[in-house]
Scaffold this motif. Sequence first.
Motif: not given
Length: 134
Positions: A47-56
Amino acid sequence: MKKHYGLTLIEVLIASIILFMTLGLVAVVFQQNFATQLQSVKYINSLADYNTIQANIRYELEQKKVKGDITTVNNKYSWKAEVISAAPEIRGFSPETGAKETGAGFLVLYNITISSESAITYDFRQTIWQISVD
């Protein structure tokens, strides 16, 4: 006749069985708690990675790429996008005819599948505005 004090062998065996059953039950509870805690940590890291992944992924889709790899602090992810539908941008309606007035671009709806090294798979949909559909 003398009275003997102490425990008989049967009493010691029964007490030992009760003690070991209790210790076994406590060990199982702690083991399950530990396994649940490990799963929770993996989930929280994802979940902590989710925002970074979605933006990329959004940036890559805007560059018209439909698959790739993303490496974060917690994990490595692979993603793939498939076009579900594309529709011309509607800027408005003609006051005389009521017909749609389309713009220069298209709104493209993608279905995105993300998989990680820890065998976690996510699916979500993303809409991107593009000048042309390829």
